[in-house]
Design a protein around this motif. Structure first.
Motif, PDB file in Angstrom:
ATOM      1  N   ARG A  79       0.827  -1.209   0.000  1.00 28.72           N
ATOM      2  CA  ARG A  79       0.000   0.000   0.000  1.00 28.72           C
ATOM      3  C   ARG A  79       0.866   1.267   0.000  1.00 28.72           C
ATOM      4  N   LYS A  80       1.970   1.235   0.729  1.00 25.93           N
ATOM      5  CA  LYS A  80       2.863   2.396   0.747  1.00 25.93           C
ATOM      6  C   LYS A  80       3.431   2.658  -0.652  1.00 25.93           C
ATOM      7  N   THR A  93       2.063   1.721  -3.659  1.00 27.16           N
ATOM      8  CA  THR A  93       1.018   2.194  -4.575  1.00 27.16           C
ATOM      9  C   THR A  93       0.611   3.633  -4.264  1.00 27.16           C
ATOM     10  N   SER A  94       0.572   3.970  -2.984  1.00 31.22           N
ATOM     11  CA  SER A  94       0.225   5.335  -2.607  1.00 31.22           C
ATOM     12  C   SER A  94       1.293   6.325  -3.085  1.00 31.22           C
ATOM     13  N   LYS A 136       1.034   6.755  -6.812  1.00 25.60           N
ATOM     14  CA  LYS A 136      -0.119   7.590  -7.150  1.00 25.60           C
ATOM     15  C   LYS A 136       0.226   9.072  -7.010  1.00 25.60           C
ATOM     16  N   GLN A 151      -4.507   4.549  -7.446  1.00 24.47           N
ATOM     17  CA  GLN A 151      -5.539   4.896  -6.473  1.00 24.47           C
ATOM     18  C   GLN A 151      -6.456   3.702  -6.223  1.00 24.47           C
ATOM     19  N   THR A 198      -4.577   1.196  -4.125  1.00 29.29           N
ATOM     20  CA  THR A 198      -4.508   1.638  -2.729  1.00 29.29           C
ATOM     21  C   THR A 198      -5.837   1.400  -2.017  1.00 29.29           C
ATOM     22  N   ASP A 252      -6.546  -1.018   1.226  1.00 21.40           N
ATOM     23  CA  ASP A 252      -7.235  -0.580   2.451  1.00 21.40           C
ATOM     24  C   ASP A 252      -8.358  -1.540   2.812  1.00 21.40           C
TER      25      ASP A 252
END
Length: 322
Positions: free
Chosen positions: A18-19, A21-22, A25, A283, A286, A290
Protein backbone atom coordinates in the motif's frame (compact mmCIF):
# COMPACT_ATOMS: atom_id res chain seq x y z
CA UNK A 1 -7.64 -21.42 9.61
CA UNK A 2 -4.42 -19.36 9.37
CA UNK A 3 -2.51 -18.69 12.55
CA UNK A 4 -2.06 -15.27 14.14
CA UNK A 5 1.54 -15.16 12.89
CA UNK A 6 0.48 -15.81 9.30
CA UNK A 7 -2.25 -13.14 9.43
CA UNK A 8 0.19 -10.66 10.96
CA UNK A 9 2.67 -11.38 8.16
CA UNK A 10 0.00 -10.79 5.50
CA UNK A 11 -0.97 -7.48 7.15
CA UNK A 12 2.66 -6.33 7.07
CA UNK A 13 2.96 -7.37 3.41
CA UNK A 14 -0.22 -5.54 2.35
CA UNK A 15 0.88 -2.46 4.30
CA UNK A 16 4.19 -2.45 2.46
CA UNK A 17 2.44 -2.77 -0.91
CA UNK A 18 0.00 0.00 0.00
CA UNK A 19 2.86 2.40 0.75
CA UNK A 20 4.31 1.72 -2.72
CA UNK A 21 1.02 2.19 -4.58
CA UNK A 22 0.22 5.33 -2.61
CA UNK A 23 3.65 6.82 -3.40
CA UNK A 24 3.30 5.93 -7.10
CA UNK A 25 -0.12 7.59 -7.15
CA UNK A 26 1.36 10.81 -5.73
CA UNK A 27 4.22 10.77 -8.26
CA UNK A 28 1.80 10.18 -11.16
CA UNK A 29 -0.40 13.01 -9.91
CA UNK A 30 2.55 15.40 -9.86
CA UNK A 31 3.67 14.38 -13.37
CA UNK A 32 0.09 14.69 -14.62
CA UNK A 33 -0.03 18.30 -13.43
CA UNK A 34 3.07 19.18 -15.46
CA UNK A 35 1.70 17.32 -18.51
CA UNK A 36 -1.59 19.23 -18.28
CA UNK A 37 0.28 22.53 -18.19
CA UNK A 38 2.23 21.51 -21.31
CA UNK A 39 -0.98 20.67 -23.21
CA UNK A 40 -2.68 23.88 -22.12
CA UNK A 41 0.25 25.86 -23.51
CA UNK A 42 0.46 23.95 -26.79
CA UNK A 43 -3.12 23.01 -27.73
CA UNK A 44 -4.62 26.47 -28.57
CA UNK A 45 -1.81 27.28 -30.99
CA UNK A 46 -1.89 23.86 -32.69
CA UNK A 47 -5.70 23.85 -32.95
CA UNK A 48 -5.87 27.31 -34.50
CA UNK A 49 -3.05 26.60 -36.95
CA UNK A 50 -4.77 23.37 -38.01
CA UNK A 51 -8.07 25.21 -38.43
CA UNK A 52 -6.52 28.00 -40.51
CA UNK A 53 -4.56 25.68 -42.77
CA UNK A 54 -7.42 23.27 -43.45
CA UNK A 55 -9.85 26.11 -44.07
CA UNK A 56 -7.32 27.73 -46.40
CA UNK A 57 -6.81 24.53 -48.41
CA UNK A 58 -10.55 23.88 -48.58
CA UNK A 59 -11.40 27.39 -49.80
CA UNK A 60 -8.58 28.07 -52.25
CA UNK A 61 -8.45 25.95 -55.40
CA UNK A 62 -4.78 26.84 -55.94
CA UNK A 63 -3.88 25.73 -52.41
CA UNK A 64 -3.93 22.02 -53.21
CA UNK A 65 -0.58 20.35 -52.50
CA UNK A 66 0.85 16.87 -52.74
CA UNK A 67 0.20 16.51 -48.99
CA UNK A 68 -3.58 16.98 -49.34
CA UNK A 69 -4.26 14.68 -52.32
CA UNK A 70 -5.75 11.26 -51.69
CA UNK A 71 -4.22 8.41 -53.66
CA UNK A 72 -4.48 4.59 -53.71
CA UNK A 73 -2.88 3.11 -50.60
CA UNK A 74 -0.06 0.69 -51.31
CA UNK A 75 2.21 1.54 -48.38
CA UNK A 76 1.11 2.76 -44.97
CA UNK A 77 2.93 4.08 -41.89
CA UNK A 78 1.56 4.00 -38.33
CA UNK A 79 2.77 6.22 -35.50
CA UNK A 80 1.81 4.40 -32.28
CA UNK A 81 2.15 6.11 -28.90
CA UNK A 82 2.48 3.97 -25.75
CA UNK A 83 4.64 4.05 -22.60
CA UNK A 84 7.94 2.59 -21.42
CA UNK A 85 6.62 1.26 -18.11
CA UNK A 86 3.57 -0.62 -16.91
CA UNK A 87 1.27 -0.29 -13.87
CA UNK A 88 -1.05 2.07 -15.77
CA UNK A 89 -4.16 -0.06 -16.16
CA UNK A 90 -5.19 -0.89 -19.71
CA UNK A 91 -3.32 2.04 -21.26
CA UNK A 92 -0.76 0.01 -23.22
CA UNK A 93 -3.07 -2.92 -23.89
CA UNK A 94 -5.68 -0.68 -25.52
CA UNK A 95 -3.10 1.00 -27.77
CA UNK A 96 -1.63 -2.34 -28.84
CA UNK A 97 -5.09 -3.73 -29.53
CA UNK A 98 -6.00 -0.81 -31.81
CA UNK A 99 -2.63 -1.13 -33.55
CA UNK A 100 -3.36 -4.77 -34.28
CA UNK A 101 -6.82 -3.88 -35.58
CA UNK A 102 -5.30 -1.21 -37.86
CA UNK A 103 -2.68 -3.66 -39.13
CA UNK A 104 -5.50 -6.12 -39.82
CA UNK A 105 -7.28 -3.43 -41.89
CA UNK A 106 -4.19 -3.16 -44.11
CA UNK A 107 -3.39 -6.86 -44.02
CA UNK A 108 -4.11 -7.16 -47.75
CA UNK A 109 -1.07 -4.95 -48.44
CA UNK A 110 1.28 -7.39 -46.74
CA UNK A 111 3.53 -6.85 -43.70
CA UNK A 112 6.35 -5.50 -45.84
CA UNK A 113 4.15 -2.55 -46.84
CA UNK A 114 3.28 -1.57 -43.24
CA UNK A 115 5.82 0.56 -41.37
CA UNK A 116 5.48 1.20 -37.62
CA UNK A 117 6.94 4.13 -35.69
CA UNK A 118 6.76 2.71 -32.11
CA UNK A 119 6.97 5.46 -29.49
CA UNK A 120 7.31 3.63 -26.18
CA UNK A 121 9.01 0.39 -25.14
CA UNK A 122 5.77 -1.56 -24.71
CA UNK A 123 4.60 -1.07 -28.29
CA UNK A 124 8.15 -1.57 -29.63
CA UNK A 125 8.33 -4.98 -27.98
CA UNK A 126 4.95 -5.92 -29.45
CA UNK A 127 6.01 -4.81 -32.95
CA UNK A 128 9.10 -7.02 -32.73
CA UNK A 129 7.02 -9.94 -31.45
CA UNK A 130 4.52 -9.62 -34.30
CA UNK A 131 7.29 -9.44 -36.88
CA UNK A 132 6.28 -6.00 -38.20
CA UNK A 133 8.65 -3.45 -39.74
CA UNK A 134 9.90 -0.87 -37.25
CA UNK A 135 11.21 2.54 -38.30
CA UNK A 136 13.63 2.78 -35.38
CA UNK A 137 13.97 3.19 -31.63
CA UNK A 138 11.87 6.01 -30.17
CA UNK A 139 11.56 4.81 -26.56
CA UNK A 140 13.18 7.96 -25.14
CA UNK A 141 10.31 10.11 -26.43
CA UNK A 142 7.79 8.40 -24.15
CA UNK A 143 9.65 9.59 -21.04
CA UNK A 144 10.99 12.94 -22.27
CA UNK A 145 8.87 14.53 -25.04
CA UNK A 146 11.09 16.44 -27.46
CA UNK A 147 9.87 18.78 -30.18
CA UNK A 148 13.15 18.30 -32.08
CA UNK A 149 12.67 14.53 -32.35
CA UNK A 150 9.07 15.07 -33.46
CA UNK A 151 10.32 17.46 -36.17
CA UNK A 152 12.76 14.80 -37.40
CA UNK A 153 10.00 12.18 -37.58
CA UNK A 154 7.63 14.59 -39.34
CA UNK A 155 10.28 15.56 -41.91
CA UNK A 156 11.10 11.91 -42.58
CA UNK A 157 7.44 11.01 -43.08
CA UNK A 158 6.86 14.10 -45.25
CA UNK A 159 9.72 13.11 -47.55
CA UNK A 160 8.49 9.53 -47.80
CA UNK A 161 4.96 10.71 -48.57
CA UNK A 162 6.13 13.20 -51.20
CA UNK A 163 8.37 10.57 -52.82
CA UNK A 164 5.59 7.99 -52.93
CA UNK A 165 7.25 5.60 -50.47
CA UNK A 166 4.23 5.98 -48.14
CA UNK A 167 0.67 6.66 -49.30
CA UNK A 168 -0.99 7.09 -45.90
CA UNK A 169 0.17 7.91 -42.37
CA UNK A 170 -1.98 7.39 -39.28
CA UNK A 171 -1.49 8.14 -35.58
CA UNK A 172 -2.75 5.94 -32.74
CA UNK A 173 -2.70 7.52 -29.29
CA UNK A 174 -4.77 8.30 -26.20
CA UNK A 175 -6.57 11.63 -26.36
CA UNK A 176 -6.48 13.22 -22.90
CA UNK A 177 -9.96 14.43 -22.00
CA UNK A 178 -9.67 14.63 -18.23
CA UNK A 179 -7.96 12.89 -15.33
CA UNK A 180 -10.61 10.17 -15.41
CA UNK A 181 -11.18 9.92 -19.16
CA UNK A 182 -8.70 9.10 -21.93
CA UNK A 183 -10.07 8.45 -25.41
CA UNK A 184 -8.24 6.03 -27.68
CA UNK A 185 -7.86 7.86 -31.01
CA UNK A 186 -6.94 6.84 -34.55
CA UNK A 187 -6.21 9.95 -36.62
CA UNK A 188 -4.98 10.51 -40.17
CA UNK A 189 -1.68 12.39 -40.30
CA UNK A 190 -1.07 12.36 -44.08
CA UNK A 191 -2.67 13.19 -46.43
CA UNK A 192 -4.12 16.27 -44.72
CA UNK A 193 -7.72 15.45 -43.84
CA UNK A 194 -9.75 18.62 -44.30
CA UNK A 195 -12.88 17.08 -42.75
CA UNK A 196 -11.18 15.97 -39.54
CA UNK A 197 -11.60 19.13 -37.47
CA UNK A 198 -13.07 17.94 -34.17
CA UNK A 199 -15.23 20.36 -32.22
CA UNK A 200 -14.49 18.61 -28.96
CA UNK A 201 -10.81 19.51 -29.23
CA UNK A 202 -11.75 23.19 -29.09
CA UNK A 203 -14.42 22.77 -26.43
CA UNK A 204 -12.61 20.58 -23.93
CA UNK A 205 -11.47 22.03 -20.64
CA UNK A 206 -8.13 20.50 -19.66
CA UNK A 207 -8.37 21.83 -16.11
CA UNK A 208 -11.73 20.16 -15.44
CA UNK A 209 -12.27 16.65 -14.16
CA UNK A 210 -15.66 16.42 -15.88
CA UNK A 211 -15.94 16.55 -19.67
CA UNK A 212 -18.92 14.67 -21.04
CA UNK A 213 -20.60 14.63 -24.44
CA UNK A 214 -23.62 16.36 -22.89
CA UNK A 215 -21.38 19.20 -21.68
CA UNK A 216 -19.91 19.63 -25.16
CA UNK A 217 -23.37 19.72 -26.74
CA UNK A 218 -24.49 22.29 -24.17
CA UNK A 219 -21.54 24.53 -25.05
CA UNK A 220 -22.33 24.26 -28.76
CA UNK A 221 -26.00 25.07 -28.19
CA UNK A 222 -25.11 28.03 -25.99
CA UNK A 223 -22.77 29.42 -28.63
CA UNK A 224 -25.46 29.07 -31.32
CA UNK A 225 -27.96 30.94 -29.16
CA UNK A 226 -25.48 33.76 -28.59
CA UNK A 227 -24.87 34.03 -32.32
CA UNK A 228 -28.59 34.35 -33.08
CA UNK A 229 -28.91 37.19 -30.57
CA UNK A 230 -26.15 39.15 -32.25
CA UNK A 231 -27.26 41.73 -34.78
CA UNK A 232 -24.35 41.31 -37.16
CA UNK A 233 -23.17 37.86 -38.08
CA UNK A 234 -19.45 37.26 -38.09
CA UNK A 235 -17.84 36.67 -41.46
CA UNK A 236 -16.53 33.12 -42.01
CA UNK A 237 -12.80 32.57 -41.90
CA UNK A 238 -12.73 31.04 -45.37
CA UNK A 239 -14.45 33.99 -47.10
CA UNK A 240 -11.39 35.38 -48.90
CA UNK A 241 -7.66 35.02 -48.36
CA UNK A 242 -4.99 37.45 -49.45
CA UNK A 243 -1.81 35.42 -49.83
CA UNK A 244 1.54 37.16 -49.41
CA UNK A 245 4.23 36.69 -50.59
CA UNK A 246 3.10 33.61 -52.60
CA UNK A 247 0.91 30.53 -52.29
CA UNK A 248 3.83 28.09 -52.44
CA UNK A 249 5.83 29.94 -49.80
CA UNK A 250 2.89 30.16 -47.38
CA UNK A 251 2.05 26.47 -47.74
CA UNK A 252 5.74 25.60 -47.54
CA UNK A 253 5.84 27.19 -44.08
CA UNK A 254 2.43 26.18 -42.71
CA UNK A 255 2.32 22.50 -43.69
CA UNK A 256 5.65 21.46 -42.06
CA UNK A 257 4.84 23.49 -38.94
CA UNK A 258 1.43 21.82 -38.65
CA UNK A 259 2.99 18.38 -39.11
CA UNK A 260 5.52 19.06 -36.34
CA UNK A 261 2.88 20.32 -33.95
CA UNK A 262 0.45 17.46 -34.66
CA UNK A 263 3.08 14.88 -33.71
CA UNK A 264 4.20 16.83 -30.65
CA UNK A 265 0.64 17.50 -29.42
CA UNK A 266 -0.27 13.82 -29.83
CA UNK A 267 2.84 12.94 -27.82
CA UNK A 268 1.86 15.33 -25.01
CA UNK A 269 -1.67 13.90 -25.14
CA UNK A 270 -0.30 10.37 -24.76
CA UNK A 271 2.05 11.30 -21.90
CA UNK A 272 -0.74 13.05 -19.97
CA UNK A 273 -3.05 10.07 -20.56
CA UNK A 274 -0.38 7.68 -19.29
CA UNK A 275 0.08 9.60 -16.04
CA UNK A 276 -3.69 9.89 -15.57
CA UNK A 277 -4.19 6.16 -16.17
CA UNK A 278 -1.38 5.31 -13.73
CA UNK A 279 -2.78 7.68 -11.11
CA UNK A 280 -6.22 6.06 -11.35
CA UNK A 281 -4.75 2.53 -11.32
CA UNK A 282 -2.61 3.24 -8.26
CA UNK A 283 -5.54 4.90 -6.47
CA UNK A 284 -7.65 1.79 -7.16
CA UNK A 285 -4.84 -0.46 -5.90
CA UNK A 286 -4.51 1.64 -2.73
CA UNK A 287 -8.26 1.44 -2.11
CA UNK A 288 -8.17 -2.34 -2.58
CA UNK A 289 -5.26 -2.58 -0.14
CA UNK A 290 -7.23 -0.58 2.45
CA UNK A 291 -10.20 -2.92 2.07
CA UNK A 292 -7.97 -5.97 2.34
CA UNK A 293 -6.34 -4.54 5.47
CA UNK A 294 -9.75 -4.05 7.09
CA UNK A 295 -10.64 -7.69 6.41
CA UNK A 296 -7.28 -8.94 7.67
CA UNK A 297 -7.47 -6.83 10.85
CA UNK A 298 -10.97 -8.14 11.51
CA UNK A 299 -9.79 -11.71 10.96
CA UNK A 300 -6.76 -11.10 13.19
CA UNK A 301 -8.91 -9.69 16.01
CA UNK A 302 -11.37 -12.57 15.78
CA UNK A 303 -8.57 -15.14 15.87
CA UNK A 304 -6.89 -13.35 18.78
CA UNK A 305 -10.15 -13.13 20.69
CA UNK A 306 -10.80 -16.80 20.08
CA UNK A 307 -7.32 -17.70 21.34
CA UNK A 308 -7.87 -15.64 24.51
CA UNK A 309 -11.25 -17.27 25.05
CA UNK A 310 -9.72 -20.75 24.68
CA UNK A 311 -6.99 -19.90 27.21
CA UNK A 312 -9.58 -18.60 29.69
CA UNK A 313 -11.63 -21.77 29.25
CA UNK A 314 -8.54 -23.88 29.91
CA UNK A 315 -7.79 -21.89 33.07
CA UNK A 316 -11.38 -22.10 34.30
CA UNK A 317 -11.57 -25.81 33.47
CA UNK A 318 -8.32 -26.50 35.36
CA UNK A 319 -9.48 -24.61 38.45
CA UNK A 320 -12.80 -26.50 38.48
CA UNK A 321 -11.04 -29.85 38.29
CA UNK A 322 -8.78 -28.88 41.15
Amino acid sequence: MPSLKEIKGRIASVNSTRKITSAMKMVASSKLHHAQVAIENMLPYESMLEHILKTFIASEADAQTVYSIERPVQNVALIVYASNSSLCGGFNANVIKMMQQTVADYEHLGKDHILIYPIGRKVAEKVTKLGLRSAGDFTALADKPSIHDCIDIAMELGEKFANGEVDRVEMIYHHFKSAGSQILTRKTFLPIDIESELAEDKERDLTSNVATREAVEYLKQRDRQQETREKAAAKPLNDNFIVEPSMDEVLGKLIPKLAHLMLYTALLDSVASEHAARMVAMQTATDNADELLRDLNLQYNKSRQQAITNELLDIVGGSVNN
